[in-house]
Write a protein that holds these residues in place. Sequence first.
Motif, PDB file in Angstrom:
ATOM      1  N   THR A 161      -9.554   3.891  -4.588  1.00 12.96           N
ATOM      2  CA  THR A 161      -9.526   2.687  -3.589  1.00 12.96           C
ATOM      3  C   THR A 161      -9.433   1.350  -4.365  1.00 12.96           C
ATOM      4  OG1 THR A 161     -10.768   3.902  -2.115  1.00 12.96           O
ATOM      5  CG2 THR A 161     -10.703   1.655  -1.543  1.00 12.96           C
ATOM      6  N   ILE A 198      -3.209  -5.079  -5.287  1.00  8.92           N
ATOM      7  CA  ILE A 198      -2.361  -5.757  -3.939  1.00  8.92           C
ATOM      8  C   ILE A 198      -3.240  -7.082  -3.529  1.00  8.92           C
ATOM      9  CG2 ILE A 198      -1.871  -5.507  -1.485  1.00  8.92           C
ATOM     10  CD1 ILE A 198      -1.676  -2.407  -1.990  1.00  8.92           C
ATOM     11  N   VAL A 224      -8.966  -1.901   2.625  1.00  8.71           N
ATOM     12  CA  VAL A 224      -7.870  -0.857   2.268  1.00  8.71           C
ATOM     13  C   VAL A 224      -7.870   0.091   3.216  1.00  8.71           C
ATOM     14  CG1 VAL A 224      -7.119   0.975   0.468  1.00  8.71           C
ATOM     15  CG2 VAL A 224      -8.125  -1.182  -0.297  1.00  8.71           C
ATOM     16  N   VAL A 256       0.937  -1.269  -0.194  1.00 10.30           N
ATOM     17  CA  VAL A 256       0.079   0.000   0.107  1.00 10.30           C
ATOM     18  C   VAL A 256       0.880   1.249  -0.088  1.00 10.30           C
ATOM     19  CG1 VAL A 256      -1.469   1.409   1.407  1.00 10.30           C
ATOM     20  CG2 VAL A 256      -2.105  -1.047   1.019  1.00 10.30           C
ATOM     21  N   LEU A 314       2.900   1.819  -3.295  1.00 14.09           N
ATOM     22  CA  LEU A 314       2.092   2.427  -4.188  1.00 14.09           C
ATOM     23  C   LEU A 314       1.861   3.979  -4.082  1.00 14.09           C
ATOM     24  CD1 LEU A 314       0.411   1.937  -6.905  1.00 14.09           C
ATOM     25  CD2 LEU A 314      -1.476   1.075  -5.471  1.00 14.09           C
ATOM     26  N   PHE A 321      -5.854   0.062  -5.378  1.00 16.84           N
ATOM     27  CA  PHE A 321      -5.247  -0.907  -4.288  1.00 16.84           C
ATOM     28  C   PHE A 321      -5.936  -2.159  -4.186  1.00 16.84           C
ATOM     29  CE2 PHE A 321      -4.901   3.544  -2.715  1.00 16.84           C
ATOM     30  CZ  PHE A 321      -3.627   3.750  -2.238  1.00 16.84           C
TER      31      PHE A 321
END
Length: 224
Positions: free
Chosen positions: A171, A178, A190, A157, A160, A174
């Motif tokens: 959002t 991930i 997230v 996270v 990035l 992510f």
Amino acid sequence: MRLLLAEDEKALSRALVAILERSSYSVDAVFDGQTALEYLESEEYDGVILDVMMPRLDGFEVLKALRQAGNLVPVLMLTAKSEVDDKVLGLDLGANDYQTKPFHTRELLARVRAMTRTQIARPDTRLCMGNLTLDQATMELSSPFGSFRLANKEYQVLELLMSNPRRLIPTERFLEKIWGYDSDAELNVVWVYISYLRKKLAALHATVQIKATRNAGYTLEETT
């Protein structure tokens, strides 16, 4: 250290991601050759584990396009095939190593370590913003006030965010990058990891902050 895993057998992919993450690698998993090539064109990796038999583009096609574009990222070819001709073709196209299925986990990890060994000392393995430094080789986040070794998803996270300073990251981005496209994870996961990171940033007296934009995403900004 960040790896791309391109393997179309999803059960095997999940198992490999778990094995690699337990060995402190950060892993992006994709399931076809075209998506692998797109990731490699837009992101930087320390190594690639590339299955040969994949839909859309096979591993040989991905490797050929990668090398023609001048990308020298280390590549380990992963395949059920054991024919000498296939190994020769992969190596001639620029693969660094070749692993035939089935394989022992320890052997695969040894091959990955060997493949990426020269990457560890690269001068560009650190991301910096404000008074923070994120070491991509060790997943350590530090400031003049201390340091933390981040958990795998915390690291991904923050990586990035620090790779895209002052840019709004949705959002959904992510979650897809991930947790993966086929993950059952919900969007609020997230926020959970953002919360973990904010606590660490506060403890490090960071001069950057993670700003939330309602119903949109997150931005990493320097504090004024």
